[in-house]
Motif scaffolding. Structure first.
Motif, mmCIF file in Angstrom:
data_model
loop_
_atom_site.group_PDB
_atom_site.id
_atom_site.type_symbol
_atom_site.label_atom_id
_atom_site.label_comp_id
_atom_site.label_asym_id
_atom_site.label_seq_id
_atom_site.Cartn_x
_atom_site.Cartn_y
_atom_site.Cartn_z
ATOM 1 N N SER A 178 0.833 -1.197 0.000
ATOM 2 C CA SER A 178 0.000 0.000 0.000
ATOM 3 C C SER A 178 0.872 1.252 0.000
ATOM 4 C CB SER A 178 -0.929 0.002 1.217
ATOM 5 O OG SER A 178 -1.743 1.143 1.220
ATOM 6 N N TYR A 179 1.944 1.219 0.813
ATOM 7 C CA TYR A 179 2.862 2.355 0.866
ATOM 8 C C TYR A 179 3.571 2.539 -0.472
ATOM 9 C CZ TYR A 179 6.055 5.645 3.123
ATOM 10 O OH TYR A 179 6.741 6.767 3.482
ATOM 11 N N MET A 180 3.777 1.429 -1.201
ATOM 12 C CA MET A 180 4.408 1.469 -2.524
ATOM 13 C C MET A 180 3.392 1.795 -3.620
ATOM 14 S SD MET A 180 6.690 -1.963 -1.896
ATOM 15 C CE MET A 180 7.463 -2.104 -3.507
ATOM 16 N N GLN A 181 2.119 2.021 -3.214
ATOM 17 C CA GLN A 181 1.009 2.369 -4.107
ATOM 18 C C GLN A 181 0.613 1.220 -5.032
ATOM 19 O OE1 GLN A 181 3.172 6.025 -5.293
ATOM 20 N NE2 GLN A 181 1.221 7.035 -4.938
ATOM 21 N N ASN A 182 0.988 0.015 -4.667
ATOM 22 C CA ASN A 182 0.524 -1.164 -5.402
ATOM 23 C C ASN A 182 -0.720 -1.678 -4.672
ATOM 24 O OD1 ASN A 182 0.127 -3.589 -6.729
ATOM 25 N ND2 ASN A 182 2.305 -4.033 -6.892
ATOM 26 N N TYR A 183 -1.834 -0.957 -4.884
ATOM 27 C CA TYR A 183 -3.031 -1.209 -4.107
ATOM 28 C C TYR A 183 -3.659 -2.563 -4.416
ATOM 29 C CZ TYR A 183 -2.492 3.767 -3.287
ATOM 30 O OH TYR A 183 -1.993 4.981 -2.950
ATOM 31 N N LYS A 184 -3.505 -3.042 -5.651
ATOM 32 C CA LYS A 184 -4.094 -4.330 -6.013
ATOM 33 C C LYS A 184 -3.493 -5.450 -5.162
ATOM 34 C CE LYS A 184 -5.238 -7.288 -9.926
ATOM 35 N NZ LYS A 184 -5.034 -8.514 -9.152
ATOM 36 N N LEU A 185 -2.150 -5.482 -5.097
ATOM 37 C CA LEU A 185 -1.497 -6.506 -4.269
ATOM 38 C C LEU A 185 -1.850 -6.319 -2.797
ATOM 39 C CD1 LEU A 185 2.143 -7.115 -5.602
ATOM 40 C CD2 LEU A 185 0.310 -8.768 -5.322
ATOM 41 N N ALA A 186 -1.926 -5.059 -2.348
ATOM 42 C CA ALA A 186 -2.248 -4.790 -0.940
ATOM 43 C C ALA A 186 -3.612 -5.375 -0.578
ATOM 44 C CB ALA A 186 -2.227 -3.282 -0.673
ATOM 45 N N VAL A 187 -4.616 -5.107 -1.425
ATOM 46 C CA VAL A 187 -5.967 -5.610 -1.129
ATOM 47 C C VAL A 187 -6.016 -7.128 -1.216
ATOM 48 C CG1 VAL A 187 -8.362 -5.606 -1.918
ATOM 49 C CG2 VAL A 187 -7.093 -3.470 -1.803
ATOM 50 N N ASP A 188 -5.311 -7.700 -2.214
ATOM 51 C CA ASP A 188 -5.281 -9.162 -2.353
ATOM 52 C C ASP A 188 -4.756 -9.823 -1.083
ATOM 53 O OD1 ASP A 188 -4.440 -9.294 -5.898
ATOM 54 O OD2 ASP A 188 -6.347 -9.178 -4.865
ATOM 55 N N TYR A 189 -3.633 -9.319 -0.554
ATOM 56 C CA TYR A 189 -3.048 -9.913 0.651
ATOM 57 C C TYR A 189 -3.938 -9.685 1.876
ATOM 58 C CZ TYR A 189 1.407 -11.423 -1.284
ATOM 59 O OH TYR A 189 2.377 -12.091 -1.975
ATOM 60 N N LEU A 190 -4.599 -8.527 1.946
ATOM 61 C CA LEU A 190 -5.479 -8.269 3.087
ATOM 62 C C LEU A 190 -6.700 -9.187 3.070
ATOM 63 C CD1 LEU A 190 -5.264 -4.385 3.204
ATOM 64 C CD2 LEU A 190 -4.473 -5.957 4.967
ATOM 65 N N LEU A 191 -7.260 -9.431 1.877
ATOM 66 C CA LEU A 191 -8.401 -10.339 1.788
ATOM 67 C C LEU A 191 -7.999 -11.771 2.144
ATOM 68 C CD1 LEU A 191 -10.217 -9.032 -1.412
ATOM 69 C CD2 LEU A 191 -10.748 -8.583 0.965
ATOM 70 N N LYS A 192 -6.779 -12.175 1.741
ATOM 71 C CA LYS A 192 -6.274 -13.496 2.144
ATOM 72 C C LYS A 192 -6.152 -13.570 3.665
ATOM 73 C CE LYS A 192 -3.447 -14.470 -1.986
ATOM 74 N NZ LYS A 192 -2.061 -14.648 -2.459
ATOM 75 N N SER A 193 -5.611 -12.503 4.256
ATOM 76 C CA SER A 193 -5.422 -12.473 5.715
ATOM 77 C C SER A 193 -6.763 -12.567 6.442
ATOM 78 C CB SER A 193 -4.705 -11.182 6.108
ATOM 79 O OG SER A 193 -4.527 -11.110 7.493
ATOM 80 N N ILE A 194 -7.749 -11.773 5.983
ATOM 81 C CA ILE A 194 -9.074 -11.789 6.609
ATOM 82 C C ILE A 194 -9.715 -13.170 6.492
ATOM 83 C CG2 ILE A 194 -11.433 -10.892 6.377
ATOM 84 C CD1 ILE A 194 -10.160 -8.178 5.662
ATOM 85 N N SER A 195 -9.584 -13.778 5.310
ATOM 86 C CA SER A 195 -10.164 -15.109 5.080
ATOM 87 C C SER A 195 -9.571 -16.142 6.034
ATOM 88 C CB SER A 195 -9.926 -15.520 3.627
ATOM 89 O OG SER A 195 -10.405 -16.820 3.383
ATOM 90 N N ILE A 196 -8.240 -16.103 6.218
ATOM 91 C CA ILE A 196 -7.575 -17.063 7.108
ATOM 92 C C ILE A 196 -8.009 -16.855 8.555
ATOM 93 C CG2 ILE A 196 -5.337 -17.763 8.054
ATOM 94 C CD1 ILE A 196 -4.126 -17.107 5.295
ATOM 95 N N LEU A 197 -8.041 -15.588 8.999
ATOM 96 C CA LEU A 197 -8.397 -15.296 10.389
ATOM 97 C C LEU A 197 -9.835 -15.708 10.687
ATOM 98 C CD1 LEU A 197 -6.673 -11.822 10.847
ATOM 99 C CD2 LEU A 197 -5.970 -13.988 11.851
ATOM 100 N N LYS A 198 -10.735 -15.511 9.715
ATOM 101 C CA LYS A 198 -12.125 -15.935 9.927
ATOM 102 C C LYS A 198 -12.226 -17.452 9.988
ATOM 103 C CE LYS A 198 -14.506 -11.896 8.060
ATOM 104 N NZ LYS A 198 -15.388 -11.355 7.004
ATOM 105 N N ALA A 199 -11.449 -18.124 9.121
ATOM 106 C CA ALA A 199 -11.460 -19.589 9.139
ATOM 107 C C ALA A 199 -10.916 -20.117 10.462
ATOM 108 C CB ALA A 199 -10.637 -20.128 7.968
ATOM 109 N N GLU A 200 -9.921 -19.416 11.025
ATOM 110 C CA GLU A 200 -9.332 -19.814 12.311
ATOM 111 C C GLU A 200 -10.143 -19.299 13.505
ATOM 112 O OE1 GLU A 200 -6.533 -22.122 10.696
ATOM 113 O OE2 GLU A 200 -6.595 -21.745 12.852
#
Length: 614
Positions: free
Chosen positions: A151-173
């Protein structure tokens, strides 16, 4: 096997210390970790008390220095954070489960110093350990930190992709403790993309969760971002209240960088409300803290401050800020967008002060940064990822609906089982269940149709947005083309004048001695178009209100004065105007002076600004 032996050794060491009654490290560690995020100085006192204990095991020393580094992270001193994290890693070579936490904290230190590539390398080292240990929560945490860097590097697509992966894992756990931090990072990313309304909702949820958990450090972080989004959406009173609460809370931590950022947000807020005086006061306070912390955000905030100083014509003060940023080399830190803000504002300051060489260099650097920024920002991709999280929410709703259907199917099977036991009542139960199932199917069908309708509406809105963008681009192209045509006409006028002057010179040099020859040349020129008339027509098309506005405001101006001002509107130099009008350079200056006198304007700068603003 090695991990088991390590754990046994660590437990044995801890028990030994507890039995001796010398020091309860586990209790001290929990208390210290809690205090670091609520009362940092009290946490530091416990850290120092632990380090004074004799014969500490390497694992205990490693964990304690990790806490020491976290203290410096919370108080905004990334260099000290990195130093103590490196020290922690030295003691934790043989304890990968402890080492990985230190690596994650170390990556934050490098990110705060804007050394993003190094931060990502360290996160990847931690990710390898988490994956090897099959620690899903750790993997989700690593993804969240990766997203912050992207996000700081302004690569917002990768930032959102990794955040959605993180949210998905935490909800599953089913891990709700770390979820607010990831939601906060997602809110920050949407803020960076300008989606402040959605960011407000996420930040409200995160702030409430942090406050409930007693995590005041993250709570104040979230308030800063919430206040910025509220201000950007016109909710000024609530924004000021939130930012003031954050500023008061940050005094507990002594974090100069965060304090400076919060003060700059208050400056932005006052500027949006038209109170430039208070805005400049907040920016001045902010820059003092950002200089002290050598923050990676300093360049971008300085750019906003310098631009406001330029607007208020405080150019000397703006130059002082510019030189201070360059002296501390803070203009080389931060992302491309922050560097662009600073360079663009500095160029305007240099230009206003007549520092032509510096202005040219700054404008050239600005163009280079804009090219870089344009490569990074892909509008279509940004719109796609902005909608991605909403789509994920809808997918979650669908999952819940599917779960309800499974429950219903289970009930039907149970009813069928009871049917064989109670044959008489079974028929009635089957009919009831079938009717109930039919109702659910109809409901599901209606929901499916409604979802299709929503998707169709979203598609239409997206197409309308694309059409609007294309229309704006086309309008810009038309304006640019008309400007080029107008300049071309002006140049052809100059050419027409040059032809007349050449003819006169040829007569003076006796190259043309016959009247008929001169007449023939003049007839050729007469056949050419009336370029001044073309110029006037095209100029009025591009700037329709220019002439009438000047006459309305300054009734002493003549038609020739209006035509002269039209050439100034094109930003032509005195030399170019002299060539077009076939007069001397001194006559142009005299003409300009007389027009200013009619308009009762004293300075050239005020005159030029007035012409350009009409």
């Amino acid at each position: 096997m090695l991990r088991i032996l390590t754990t046994i050794l660590l437990l044995a060491t801890t028990v030994a210390f507890s039995q001796r009654g010398a020091y309860d490290f586990n209790k001290a560690e929990k208390e210290t970790r809690k205090l670091i995020f609520s009362a940092p100085d009290k946490g530091l006192a416990l850290i120092k008390q632990t380090l004074k204990q004799p014969n500490l095991h390497d694992s205990i020393l490693g964990k304690t220095y990790n806490l020491y580094g976290m203290y410096f992270g919370v108080t905004g001193r990334p260099d000290s954070l990195i130093r103590y994290m490196d020290k922690s890693l030295g003691y934790l070579k043989n304890y990968p489960e402890l080492r990985v936490k230190t690596l994650m904290n170390l990556s934050i230190g490098y990110r705060n110093k804007s050394e993003l590539s190094k931060a990502l390398d360290i996160i990847n080292q931690a990710l390898v350990i988490y994956q090897k240990n099959k620690d899903n929560v750790g993997i989700a945490t690593a993804y969240g930190e990766m997203a912050s860097n992207y996000s700081y590097m302004q690569n917002y697509k990768l930032a959102v992709d990794y955040l959605l992966k993180s949210i998905s894992i935490l909800k599953a756990e089913k891990n709700t403790d770390k979820l607010p931090a990831v939601q906060q990072k997602l809110a920050n990313t949407y803020m960076a993309m300008g989606n402040h309304e959605f960011a407000i909702d996420l930040n409200r949820e995160s702030a409430a969760a942090f406050k409930k958990a007693g995590d005041t450090n993250n709570y104040y972080h979230t308030l800063i971002n919430l206040g910025e989004s509220l201000g950007r959406t016109g909710k000024y009173a609530e924004a000021e209240k939130v930012l003031t609460e954050a500023l008061n809370g940050l005094n507990t931590y002594g974090d100069k960088e965060l304090t400076g950022i919060t003060q700059s947000h208050l400056g932005v807020l006052k500027g949006l409300q038209g109170n430039d005086k208070q805005a400049l006061e907040w920016y001045a306070k902010a820059m003092g803290n950002l200089y002290a912390s050598k923050s990676g955000w300093a360049a971008g905030i300085a750019g906003e401050y310098i631009a406001l100083l330029n607007t208020n014509k405080e150019y000397e003060r703006a130059l002082e800020v510019t030189e201070q940023i360059k002296t501390l080399k803070l203009n080389e830190k931060g992302n491309t967008e922050n560097q662009l803000k600073f360079t663009e504002a500095a160029a305007a300051t240099y230009n206003a002060l007549g520092m032509t060489n510096d202005a040219v260099k700054a404008y050239q650097h600005t163009l280079s940064l804009m090219d870089t920024l344009n490569k990074i920002k892909k509008i279509g991709a940004i719109e796609e990822i902005q909608a991605k999280y909403q789509t994920d929410i809808q997918r979650e709703k669908n999952a819940r609906l599917e779960a309800n259907n499974k429950i219903l199917t289970h009930d039907i099977n149970a009813a069928e089982t009871r049917m064989w036991i109670y044959i008489g009542a079974g028929v009635l139960i089957i009919l009831f269940v079938l009717l109930l199932l039919r109702g659910y199917l109809l409901k599901n069908r209606l929901q499916t149709e409604e979802l299709k309708s929503i998707e169709a509406e979203r598609s239409v809105i997206e197409q309308q947005h694309v059409h609007e963008q294309e229309l704006i681009a086309a309008q810009k192209d038309i304006i640019g083309e008309k400007q080029r045509e107008l300049t071309s006409t002006a140049l052809r006028m100059a050419n027409y004048q040059d032809s007349i002057r050449t003819l006169i010179e040829r007569c003076d040099n006796n190259e043309i001695t016959q009247v008929n020859d001169a007449k023939r040349e003049l007839q050729n020129l007469v056949k050419q178009q009336d370029y001044w008339k073309q110029f006037e027509t095209r100029f009025n098309t591009l700037h329709p209100e220019f002439g009438t506005t000047l006459i309305r405001r300054f009734d002493k101006l003549t038609k020739n004065d209006i035509e002269f001002c039209s050439l100034l509107k094109l930003n032509l130099s005195n030399k170019e105007i002299a060539s077009l009008l076939q007069i001397s350079h001194e006559s142009v200056i005299t003409k300009k002076y007389r027009i200013k006198k009619k308009m009762e304007i004293g300075s050239d700068e005020e005159f030029e600004n007035l012409i350009m603003d009409i």
